[in-house]
Design a protein around this motif. Structure first.
Motif, PDB file in Angstrom:
ATOM      1  N   LYS A   1       0.694 -15.674  -2.516  1.00  7.49           N
ATOM      2  CA  LYS A   1       0.832 -16.821  -1.638  1.00  7.49           C
ATOM      3  C   LYS A   1      -0.422 -17.683  -1.731  1.00  7.49           C
ATOM      4  O   LYS A   1      -1.536 -17.175  -1.694  1.00  7.49           O
ATOM      5  CB  LYS A   1       1.006 -16.323  -0.202  1.00  7.49           C
ATOM      6  CG  LYS A   1       2.018 -17.139   0.544  1.00  7.49           C
ATOM      7  CD  LYS A   1       2.190 -16.575   1.925  1.00  7.49           C
ATOM      8  CE  LYS A   1       2.145 -17.706   2.905  1.00  7.49           C
ATOM      9  NZ  LYS A   1       1.329 -17.483   4.043  1.00  7.49           N
TER      10      LYS A   1
ATOM     11  N   SER B   1      -2.849 -19.997   0.034  1.00 10.73           N
ATOM     12  CA  SER B   1      -3.085 -20.317   1.433  1.00 10.73           C
ATOM     13  C   SER B   1      -4.452 -20.942   1.698  1.00 10.73           C
ATOM     14  O   SER B   1      -4.751 -21.245   2.835  1.00 10.73           O
ATOM     15  CB  SER B   1      -2.911 -19.079   2.298  1.00 10.73           C
ATOM     16  OG  SER B   1      -3.672 -18.045   1.788  1.00 10.73           O
ATOM     17  N   HIS B   2      -5.266 -21.098   0.673  1.00  5.92           N
ATOM     18  CA  HIS B   2      -6.577 -21.684   0.953  1.00  5.92           C
ATOM     19  C   HIS B   2      -6.691 -23.022   0.257  1.00  5.92           C
ATOM     20  O   HIS B   2      -6.730 -23.097  -0.967  1.00  5.92           O
ATOM     21  CB  HIS B   2      -7.668 -20.727   0.522  1.00  5.92           C
ATOM     22  CG  HIS B   2      -7.592 -19.412   1.246  1.00  5.92           C
ATOM     23  ND1 HIS B   2      -7.923 -19.303   2.569  1.00  5.92           N
ATOM     24  CD2 HIS B   2      -7.180 -18.200   0.851  1.00  5.92           C
ATOM     25  CE1 HIS B   2      -7.721 -18.052   2.957  1.00  5.92           C
ATOM     26  NE2 HIS B   2      -7.264 -17.364   1.936  1.00  5.92           N
ATOM     27  N   TYR B   3      -6.724 -24.051   1.047  1.00  6.34           N
ATOM     28  CA  TYR B   3      -6.614 -25.397   0.500  1.00  6.34           C
ATOM     29  C   TYR B   3      -7.955 -26.110   0.540  1.00  6.34           C
ATOM     30  O   TYR B   3      -8.731 -25.923   1.459  1.00  6.34           O
ATOM     31  CB  TYR B   3      -5.604 -26.203   1.310  1.00  6.34           C
ATOM     32  CG  TYR B   3      -4.226 -25.609   1.278  1.00  6.34           C
ATOM     33  CD1 TYR B   3      -3.332 -25.992   0.296  1.00  6.34           C
ATOM     34  CD2 TYR B   3      -3.837 -24.652   2.184  1.00  6.34           C
ATOM     35  CE1 TYR B   3      -2.063 -25.444   0.245  1.00  6.34           C
ATOM     36  CE2 TYR B   3      -2.585 -24.089   2.141  1.00  6.34           C
ATOM     37  CZ  TYR B   3      -1.704 -24.491   1.175  1.00  6.34           C
ATOM     38  OH  TYR B   3      -0.464 -23.935   1.120  1.00  6.34           O
ATOM     39  N   ARG B   4      -8.177 -26.906  -0.469  1.00  8.06           N
ATOM     40  CA  ARG B   4      -9.410 -27.715  -0.483  1.00  8.06           C
ATOM     41  C   ARG B   4      -9.064 -29.200  -0.517  1.00  8.06           C
ATOM     42  O   ARG B   4      -9.107 -29.872   0.504  1.00  8.06           O
ATOM     43  CB  ARG B   4     -10.271 -27.341  -1.677  1.00  8.06           C
ATOM     44  CG  ARG B   4     -10.925 -25.969  -1.519  1.00  8.06           C
ATOM     45  CD  ARG B   4     -11.236 -25.367  -2.852  1.00  8.06           C
ATOM     46  NE  ARG B   4     -11.954 -26.307  -3.695  1.00  8.06           N
ATOM     47  CZ  ARG B   4     -13.262 -26.431  -3.714  1.00  8.06           C
ATOM     48  NH1 ARG B   4     -13.991 -25.663  -2.949  1.00  8.06           N
ATOM     49  NH2 ARG B   4     -13.846 -27.289  -4.499  1.00  8.06           N
ATOM     50  N   LEU B   5      -8.692 -29.703  -1.650  1.00  6.05           N
ATOM     51  CA  LEU B   5      -8.338 -31.119  -1.722  1.00  6.05           C
ATOM     52  C   LEU B   5      -6.841 -31.332  -1.513  1.00  6.05           C
ATOM     53  O   LEU B   5      -6.404 -32.357  -1.030  1.00  6.05           O
ATOM     54  CB  LEU B   5      -8.750 -31.699  -3.075  1.00  6.05           C
ATOM     55  CG  LEU B   5     -10.248 -31.786  -3.329  1.00  6.05           C
ATOM     56  CD1 LEU B   5     -10.529 -32.221  -4.747  1.00  6.05           C
ATOM     57  CD2 LEU B   5     -10.891 -32.754  -2.367  1.00  6.05           C
TER      58      LEU B   5
ATOM     59  N   ASP C   1     -14.888  -4.307  -1.236  1.00  8.68           N
ATOM     60  CA  ASP C   1     -14.768  -5.748  -1.426  1.00  8.68           C
ATOM     61  C   ASP C   1     -14.496  -6.061  -2.898  1.00  8.68           C
ATOM     62  O   ASP C   1     -15.318  -5.797  -3.749  1.00  8.68           O
ATOM     63  CB  ASP C   1     -16.087  -6.383  -0.984  1.00  8.68           C
ATOM     64  CG  ASP C   1     -15.965  -7.877  -0.951  1.00  8.68           C
ATOM     65  OD1 ASP C   1     -14.829  -8.352  -1.071  1.00  8.68           O
ATOM     66  OD2 ASP C   1     -17.005  -8.526  -0.811  1.00  8.68           O
ATOM     67  N   PRO C   2     -13.353  -6.604  -3.170  1.00  7.72           N
ATOM     68  CA  PRO C   2     -13.032  -6.845  -4.571  1.00  7.72           C
ATOM     69  C   PRO C   2     -13.755  -8.094  -5.055  1.00  7.72           C
ATOM     70  O   PRO C   2     -14.093  -8.957  -4.257  1.00  7.72           O
ATOM     71  CB  PRO C   2     -11.527  -7.094  -4.527  1.00  7.72           C
ATOM     72  CG  PRO C   2     -11.302  -7.693  -3.193  1.00  7.72           C
ATOM     73  CD  PRO C   2     -12.369  -7.148  -2.277  1.00  7.72           C
TER      74      PRO C   2
ATOM     75  N   ASP D   1     -21.876  -5.859  14.011  1.00  9.68           N
ATOM     76  CA  ASP D   1     -20.893  -4.990  13.374  1.00  9.68           C
ATOM     77  C   ASP D   1     -20.151  -5.721  12.290  1.00  9.68           C
ATOM     78  O   ASP D   1     -19.962  -5.217  11.201  1.00  9.68           O
ATOM     79  CB  ASP D   1     -19.874  -4.520  14.408  1.00  9.68           C
ATOM     80  CG  ASP D   1     -20.536  -3.588  15.351  1.00  9.68           C
ATOM     81  OD1 ASP D   1     -21.410  -2.872  14.893  1.00  9.68           O
ATOM     82  OD2 ASP D   1     -20.192  -3.609  16.538  1.00  9.68           O
ATOM     83  N   ALA D   2     -19.771  -6.917  12.681  1.00  9.17           N
ATOM     84  CA  ALA D   2     -18.995  -7.665  11.701  1.00  9.17           C
ATOM     85  C   ALA D   2     -19.853  -7.936  10.490  1.00  9.17           C
ATOM     86  O   ALA D   2     -19.366  -7.991   9.373  1.00  9.17           O
ATOM     87  CB  ALA D   2     -18.545  -8.964  12.305  1.00  9.17           C
ATOM     88  N   ALA D   3     -21.112  -8.104  10.772  1.00  8.28           N
ATOM     89  CA  ALA D   3     -21.981  -8.462   9.680  1.00  8.28           C
ATOM     90  C   ALA D   3     -22.362  -7.277   8.817  1.00  8.28           C
ATOM     91  O   ALA D   3     -22.927  -7.456   7.756  1.00  8.28           O
ATOM     92  CB  ALA D   3     -23.238  -9.105  10.218  1.00  8.28           C
TER      93      ALA D   3
ATOM     94  N   LYS E   1      -2.828 -29.253   3.131  1.00  5.36           N
ATOM     95  CA  LYS E   1      -2.258 -27.979   3.538  1.00  5.36           C
ATOM     96  C   LYS E   1      -0.808 -28.117   3.957  1.00  5.36           C
ATOM     97  O   LYS E   1       0.031 -27.291   3.617  1.00  5.36           O
ATOM     98  CB  LYS E   1      -3.083 -27.399   4.697  1.00  5.36           C
ATOM     99  CG  LYS E   1      -2.545 -26.105   5.260  1.00  5.36           C
ATOM    100  CD  LYS E   1      -3.533 -25.477   6.196  1.00  5.36           C
ATOM    101  CE  LYS E   1      -3.482 -26.059   7.569  1.00  5.36           C
ATOM    102  NZ  LYS E   1      -2.589 -25.388   8.501  1.00  5.36           N
TER     103      LYS E   1
ATOM    104  N   PRO F   1     -19.607  -5.754   4.225  1.00 11.49           N
ATOM    105  CA  PRO F   1     -18.280  -5.237   3.953  1.00 11.49           C
ATOM    106  C   PRO F   1     -18.386  -4.178   2.881  1.00 11.49           C
ATOM    107  O   PRO F   1     -19.084  -4.391   1.890  1.00 11.49           O
ATOM    108  CB  PRO F   1     -17.517  -6.459   3.446  1.00 11.49           C
ATOM    109  CG  PRO F   1     -18.577  -7.463   3.091  1.00 11.49           C
ATOM    110  CD  PRO F   1     -19.744  -7.160   3.946  1.00 11.49           C
TER     111      PRO F   1
ATOM    112  N   SER G   1     -14.088 -11.452  -5.711  1.00 14.76           N
ATOM    113  CA  SER G   1     -13.178 -12.547  -5.371  1.00 14.76           C
ATOM    114  C   SER G   1     -13.012 -13.431  -6.601  1.00 14.76           C
ATOM    115  O   SER G   1     -13.979 -13.733  -7.290  1.00 14.76           O
ATOM    116  CB  SER G   1     -13.736 -13.346  -4.208  1.00 14.76           C
ATOM    117  OG  SER G   1     -14.989 -13.882  -4.577  1.00 14.76           O
TER     118      SER G   1
ATOM    119  N   GLN H   1       2.053 -25.848   2.237  1.00 15.47           N
ATOM    120  CA  GLN H   1       2.836 -24.838   2.959  1.00 15.47           C
ATOM    121  C   GLN H   1       4.323 -25.055   2.757  1.00 15.47           C
ATOM    122  O   GLN H   1       5.087 -24.102   2.604  1.00 15.47           O
ATOM    123  CB  GLN H   1       2.497 -24.911   4.440  1.00 15.47           C
ATOM    124  CG  GLN H   1       1.215 -24.217   4.781  1.00 15.47           C
ATOM    125  CD  GLN H   1       0.841 -24.421   6.222  1.00 15.47           C
ATOM    126  OE1 GLN H   1       1.217 -25.409   6.844  1.00 15.47           O
ATOM    127  NE2 GLN H   1       0.084 -23.495   6.768  1.00 15.47           N
TER     128      GLN H   1
END
Lengths: 805, 563
Positions: free
Chosen positions: A293, A295-299, A249-250, A240-242, A302, A245, A252, A306
């Motif tokens: 906001k 909220s998605h951190y890479r290098l 779905d905009p 289902d989840a799969a 976090k 979407p 990204s 925050q």
């Protein structure tokens, strides 16, 4: 009420016991050792001080004090000096006109020399002794140096032999390195445990911590507390989840770019010490100031992100320093910092309750960095009006969004280093950060680590902004304690590690060695030699650096590890005297009044320049602002701008900011008298006889530079030369921190409250008792007993048989 | 003699009056100035709350479609009917369930809707006709012969708050309405228990308050898996890359969160606030070395060793510095090339299909093998790898549902439960969650507030300032409101009030000002008081004794005179 105080007293004494035992633990750390040794060396420098300004040639150069007179005077000075070309003259005139408009200039700029030296004179007696000892040791050193020179001749003879042995040593060392790499693995495991232990200090759920520790010790226990189960995934869920979407779905947005650079600068110091400065820079094209906001951190780490998001921070600068930077011995640091902890923050203008946010922020940061930043409150926070301008982009002038605080007492140690390293993308696993092992870093004379967050331009046109995180770590290894007295340094000797790779996430990973004073290799010898040389304008001077690029395999050579060796040939290098430095001390005697002296030295032979002096003095030193005097060369030097905010007891400190014009080649002395306040007994620290610290004064200046500064910010420059924004070619910004002061306050004997209680109770009891007796007892007049003469007469009379009287 | 006697009288009077002053003024003054401040607390109401009587009311609407009722039955079937059931959980807690059923016949539009070819479509169109309020249940009774439900299925539960119930075969015609209802009632109750709450759910939710008898290990594990109720949760996705030198990982976490996780969280918004963030951790190792299984040509992690996997990683995950809500961690571990592929084995040594596991009340970990993406050694390192977020998010979503306590308890036989769709959560599942969360909040808040009251009784040194008193009062009012709303069947309001109650009660209980004077031993107090009190009290006492003895003597004298 009295009884309640008594209760409070008990409580205080209990905490006193607890805290003092805690403090004992702290004092056993090795850092205190380096601190005391640092203080010792400082006193030596203090002896040298008086010689500094007595250069006759420079004395004649110029002594302008009044701004109006400057032009003529300086010109006169120049004439005595020789034949300055006309161009130079014109330039200077222009520059002096600029300095006249000091306020504007300093608004843009700020600057950075630091001069160590005079410790507080209150501890004179002890210090005198140590000073004497120092002198003794100094003489001994000189003796040994002479011996060394003698032996040097012998050494030259044996040099060839040594060459061979050194090659052998190198081989052995490489083997050692290999084994240390293995050791590293084990130490890493150890580290993990310590990290977790340190974690427990952080603000975490206590239960989780307990779990962690348990897990460390007994794995089986923990298996019971936590049940681990395979996720039973019913197919349909995944399915289902799969389910793709929906079209909602905009698109990204493209992931925001982030970039990581690391760099190490090594500057051999003429004193034989060595200065290593690490800089790690993460630039992230994320808009922290926008509405969305982040909220998605890479290098970018976090935890820090925050904090910045939550508290709407525009700029954050935090530094932890152990030891004092000795400007006269070492020159200017790339990034200055005062001893202890320093924190200054610019909030965004959307913040309504700045003080509340500041309080929360300090608490959170103290959790992140395992430091006592939570001791920052309104009594040590100030809002500087001119000294701390934003270093990033953004034209903010309203200083009500700025907060500045220092904790000169803060002791920096490994528990602060571990969380600092955690912010790095490569941790301590790869790249330059493998060198950051606390056992060596804290066995040094000076250690400073800092985090700077600020918005910077994303592109030359500055249409969008990025967030820049700079983590810097500066360390000075002492010739005698770390170097065993040999003027020979290698990475392995400094850090007990060598470099084997750059951080794979870094876009650039370089090691610079300052070889400016060593163009032909006459001062020291650097091996392995590198063909790469680069020039950078740093602190007003053009410097040459050898570069090792860690992204190139060739840098590591055949041994696959880079271990630079720096071997001094000559021991008598002359260092250029820093143009600006300062010192500060407390004068006066007794425990009631005193005087704070701040000396600011301008060593420039013919140029005057303005500086901004900021001192924040705690409320318990009550400054008498009417006694404020500023004098240069024996004459009154009137500050062109003074911002003074008086203190409020137990609420806010004194803040004194002024703009001073430093005449060329001069010492400017700022003195102000104060009175020591008597504290309430709960306000004393657990060790009140140690004294109370007063944070460093900050001197920000635009110092005339020797070479044209590089104002083109788009150019790809080494990190260490690009921290302070540079807006004009003729001068560069620098900041100098003075020594923190240690002031003794009138301290009561803390067993006194007991005595007071007993005494007052006795007095009350006696007074009350007599009153009570007066009121309740009956007093009767006794028949007066016959006088002595009468009695004697009666005895005689009885003897004679005559009737008694 | 007379003057002496007067003097003596005066002295006695003075001593007496000093004693009186000390007793009447001194002692109260001392008492007042040294007592710990206690603001007024609604102790009676707190004590009332200690005995919790919860009544949960559900509105059930039973709709008979055409062909299920004879006209005669139709007339006689009552409009409403209330059913009550009382359960005593322990001495202080009683539960009462109240099902208020309303009976009616379907209107034309509903009839049309029920004629849809499949149950799912019928469900959708029924929903568009009327939106039932939060917490209520609508049951449509359809005739035995209807083809709406497949063979063997008696009850269908859709995405919304409606269920379709097939009328039992032999009962359809010829019986009176009482028998009909008696036949329907247990089945409707069964439906309601699936769709709103069952007794086991509610007792599990009361676990804070009621000490459950140790049940089976399995049920205990079930009850402990999900997070405790909290006003907010932080969800953190972490991508662990142990070897950035050999692979560079890219994940479109933003898009994935938006399309997979956000719909679920939007639905759950009434329950709690959620915040999501993600990070990538480099050089993050697992705590154990996986074993190489030569038969599979793969590395394996045993179920027993999973317990040790997270600890070293957790040190780097970092707690959220900016809030104190519980954190749900979801880790995606991509093993490095030398330890790949990596499979997780369960207790039966069988590979777990999802290659993921979760830890109760902590979060989940998934292992994502990328070794087949490396190519055959010709590609230069590091390899750029794009992670298939669909696969990952499927696992994380399932784990998230478990952690949040969206229970998918097995349906009774004959039930067909429509699997949840894009939103990840059916309306009735949300209702179920809300019921149990409300009860849990009420239970936790009452326990907190009563234990605070008990603590205050036991320890005299705790200061209660006005702020805490107001928190306690607001807790009590919110709790009373929540209980009342539950009784009235307004689930949404009840949840709202229960959340307020739990927030206020925690704030009151954990306020640092409670501890200010807590550690103050009595013996030390006396050490301070004695130097003052002893010299003052001894003369007073002595003179009082003297006066008393004199009085006694005088009385004796008088008696002897009388005699």
């Amino acid at each position: 009420m009295a009884a309640r105080r008594c209760l409070g007293l008990w409580f205080f004494l209990i905490t006193l016991c607890v805290v003092s035992t805690g403090a004992d633990v702290l004092h056993t750390t090795p850092v205190t050792g380096t601190e005391s040794s640092a203080a010792g060396t400082e006193t030596v420098v203090a002896r040298e001080q008086p010689e500094a300004p007595s250069d006759p040639g420079e004395h004649t150069a110029a002594e302008p004090t009044r701004e109006g007179e400057q032009n003529d005077r300086t010109r006169g000075g120049e004439q005595t000096r020789g034949q300055p070309t006309r161009e130079e003259e014109q330039e200077q005139e222009q520059e002096q006109e600029k300095t006249r408009e000091g306020e504007e200039l300093t608004r843009e700029g700020e600057q950075t020399p630091a001069q160590p030296t005079r410790e507080e004179e209150e501890e004179e007696e002890e210090q005198e002794q140590t000073r004497g000892e120092e002198e003794l040791t100094r003489e001994e050193e000189e003796l040994t140096r002479e011996e060394e020179e003698l032996t040097k001749e012998e050494e030259e003879l044996t040099a060839e032999e040594e060459e061979q042995t050194r090659e052998e040593e190198e081989l052995i060392r490489e083997e050692e390195e290999l084994t240390t790499e293995e050791e590293e693995l084990t130490t890493e495991e150890e580290e993990l445990t310590t990290e977790e232990e340190e974690l427990t200090r952080e603000e975490e759920e206590p239960t989780r911590k307990e779990e962690e520790e348990e897990q460390q010790t007994t794995a089986q226990q923990e298996e019971q507390t936590r049940r681990w189960e395979a996720t039973e995934l019913e197919e349909e869920h995944v399915h289902d989840a799969a389910v793709p979407p929906p079209a909602a779905d905009p698109p990204s947005p493209p992931p925001s770019k982030d970039d990581f650079q690391e760099e190490l600068v090594i500057r051999p110091l003429h004193s034989g010490d060595i200065y290593a400065s690490f800089q790690f820079r993460t630039v992230w094209d994320a808009d922290f100031m926008g509405d969305q906001k982040v909220s998605h951190y890479r290098l970018f780490p976090k935890s820090l992100g925050q904090v910045i998001t939550k508290f709407s921070v525009r700029e954050l600068h935090i530094s932890f320093t152990q030891g004092y930077w000795r400007t006269m011995q070492w020159g200017q640091p790339y990034l200055p910092s005062p001893p202890g902890a320093e924190l200054w923050v610019w909030f965004q203008d959307t913040v309504t309750d700045v003080d509340g946010t500041w309080k929360e922020l300090t608490n959170v940061l103290s959790g992140i960095f395992c430091a006592s930043l939570n001791f920052i409150d309104s009594t040590n926070t100030v809002q500087p009006s001119a000294s701390f301008k934003p270093l990033g982009i953004g034209n903010v002038t309203d200083h009500s969004f700025l907060r500045y605080a220092t904790l000169p007492r803060e002791i920096v140690c490994t528990e602060n280093l571990t969380p600092w390293k955690k912010l790095l993308p490569c941790g301590s696993k790869a790249g330059l950060s493998v060198l950051l092992k606390s056992e060596k870093l804290f066995h040094s004379t000076f250690h400073s680590q800092a985090v700077h967050v600020r918005p910077v331009c994303q592109d030359p046109q500055c249409r969008t902004t990025s967030m820049e995180l700079r983590q810097t770590l500066n360390v000075v290894f002492d010739l005698h304690t770390s170097g065993q007295g040999k003027r020979e340094w290698s990475l392995f000797k400094m850090f007990s590690r060598t470099l084997t790779e750059g951080c794979p996430l870094a876009s650039s990973s370089k090691v610079y060695v300052d070889v400016t004073d060593n163009p032909q290799g006459e001062q020291f010898e650097l091996s392995p030699a590198t063909p790469l040389l680069t020039q950078a304008v740093v602190l007003g001077d053009r410097r040459t650096y050898s570069v090792y690029d860690l992204t190139q395999q060739a840098s590591f050579g055949s041994s696959r590890s880079l271990n630079m060796l720096l071997r001094w040939k000559a021991a008598d290098g002359e260092m250029l005297r820093p143009l600006l430095h300062s010192e500060r001390y407390v004068a006066g005697y007794g425990l009631q009044a005193g005087e704070i002296h701040t000396l600011i030295y301008n060593h420039h032979p013919y140029r005057a320049f303005p500086v901004l002096l900021l001192s924040a003095v705690p409320w318990y030193l009550r400054l008498y602002i009417h006694t404020l005097t500023v004098s240069s060369k024996g004459k009154d030097n009137r500050p062109s701008y003074i911002h003074y905010q008086p203190s409020k007891d137990r609420e806010r400190p004194h803040l004194l900011e002024m703009l001073l014009q430093l005449p060329p080649n001069s010492v400017t002395e700022v003195t102000v008298e104060f009175e020591r306040a008597l504290l309430k007994w709960t306000e004393y620290t657990p060790d009140p006889n140690h004294g109370f610290y007063v944070g460093s004064s900050v001197i920000s200046a635009l110092v005339p530079s020797v070479v044209a500064m590089d104002t083109n910010s788009t150019l790809d420059r080494p990190l260490f030369s690009s921290f302070f924004p540079c807006k004009e070619e003729a001068s560069y910004f620098m900041r100098v921190y003075t020594e923190p002061l240690l002031v003794n306050l009138p301290t009561p004997d803390f067993s006194m409250p007991y005595n007071v209680i007993c005494l007052t109770c006795t007095v009350v009891a006696v007074g009350y008792g007599s009153l009570y007796n007066l009121l309740t007892r009956t007093f009767q007049v006794d028949e007066p007993s016959p006088g002595l003469a009468k009695r004697i007469a009666n005895v005689i009379r009885r003897f004679r048989g005559v009737p008694l009287l | 003699m007379a003057t002496a006697e007067v003097e003596r009288k005066r002295g006695q009077l003075a001593a007496l009056s000093i004693a009186v002053v000390v007793v009447l003024v001194g002692v109260p003054l001392w008492w007042r100035t040294t007592e710990t401040y206690r603001a007024w607390l609604p102790v009676n109401q707190i004590n009332e709350l200690a005995e919790l009587q919860l009544q949960l009311s559900v509105d059930v609407e039973v709709v008979f479609s055409r062909g299920t009722l004879t006209p005669e039955q139709q007339k006689k079937v009552p409009f409403t009917r209330t059913q009550e059931e009382a359960q005593k959980v322990d001495d202080d807690t009683t539960l009462r369930y109240r099902y208020e059923s309303k009976y009616r016949t379907a209107n034309i539009m509903e009839e049309d809707a029920l004629k849809q070819p499949t149950a799912a479509e019928a469900d959708l169109s029924l929903h568009t006709l009327s939106a039932s309020p939060c917490g209520s249940v609508v049951v449509y009774v359809i005739p035995e012969t209807s083809v709406l439900l497949p063979q063997g299925v008696d009850v269908y539960i859709g995405h919304r708050r409606t269920a379709v119930l097939r009328m039992g075969a032999p009962m359809s015609v010829g019986k009176n309405h009482k028998q009909l209802l008696a036949h329907l009632e247990p089945r409707i109750t069964q439906v309601v228990q699936v769709m709103s709450f069952s007794h086991t759910d509610i007792t599990a939710a009361l676990s804070d308050r009621v000490r459950l008898s140790p049940g089976s290990k399995e049920s205990l594990a079930d009850s402990m898996r999900s997070f405790k109720s909290s006003p907010g949760y932080e969800i953190t996705f972490s991508l662990l890359n142990p070897d950035p030198k050999s692979h560079r990982l890219d994940w479109d976490i933003e898009g994935a969160v938006h399309s997979y996780i956000q719909p679920l969280l939007t639905k759950l918004a009434p329950l709690a606030n959620f915040s999501i963030d993600s990070q990538i951790l480099y050089y993050a190792m697992l705590g154990v070395n996986p074993r190489f299984d030569s038969s599979l040509e793969a590395y394996t992690l045993n179920a027993d060793s999973l317990a040790h996997v997270i600890n070293p990683v957790e040190a780097r995950l970092g707690s959220n510095a900016a809030s104190s809500n519980p954190v749900l961690n979801f880790l995606l571990y991509v093993p490095d090339a030398h330890h790949s592929p990596l499979y997780i084995h369960d207790h039966q040594k069988q590979p777990v299909a999802s290659n993921a596991f979760h830890s109760p009340r902590w979060g989940g970990i998934m292992v994502y093998n990328v070794n087949d993406l490396y190519g055959r050694g010709e590609t230069p390192l590091p390899v750029n790898i794009n992670i298939n977020m669909e696969k990952v998010m499927g696992v994380f979503l399932a784990q998230l549902r478990l952690m949040l306590g969206v229970q998918s308890s097995p349906a009774p036989p004959g039930f067909l439960v429509e699997p949840c769709g894009g939103a990840g959560l059916a309306d009735w599942e949300l209702d179920r969650l809300m019921w149990s969360r409300t009860v849990e909040n009420v239970a936790t808040a009452t326990t907190t507030i009563t234990s605070l009251a008990q603590l205050l009784d036991q320890i005299g040194n705790i200061v209660i300032n006005d702020n805490i008193a107001s928190q306690v009062s607001s807790t009590v009012t919110s709790l009373q409101l929540a209980v009342a709303e539950l009784e009235a069947g307004n689930l949404g309001f009840a949840l709202q009030y229960s959340k307020e109650a739990i927030l206020a009660s925690e704030r009151a209980f954990f306020d640092p000002s409670l501890l200010h004077l807590l550690y103050f031993p009595d013996d030390q107090k006396f050490a301070i008081y004695i130097p003052l009190f002893l010299p003052m009290c001894v003369p007073i006492l002595l003179s009082l004794i003297k006066i008393a003895s004199e009085a006694r003597q005088r009385r004796k004298l008088k008696q002897s005179k009388k005699d």
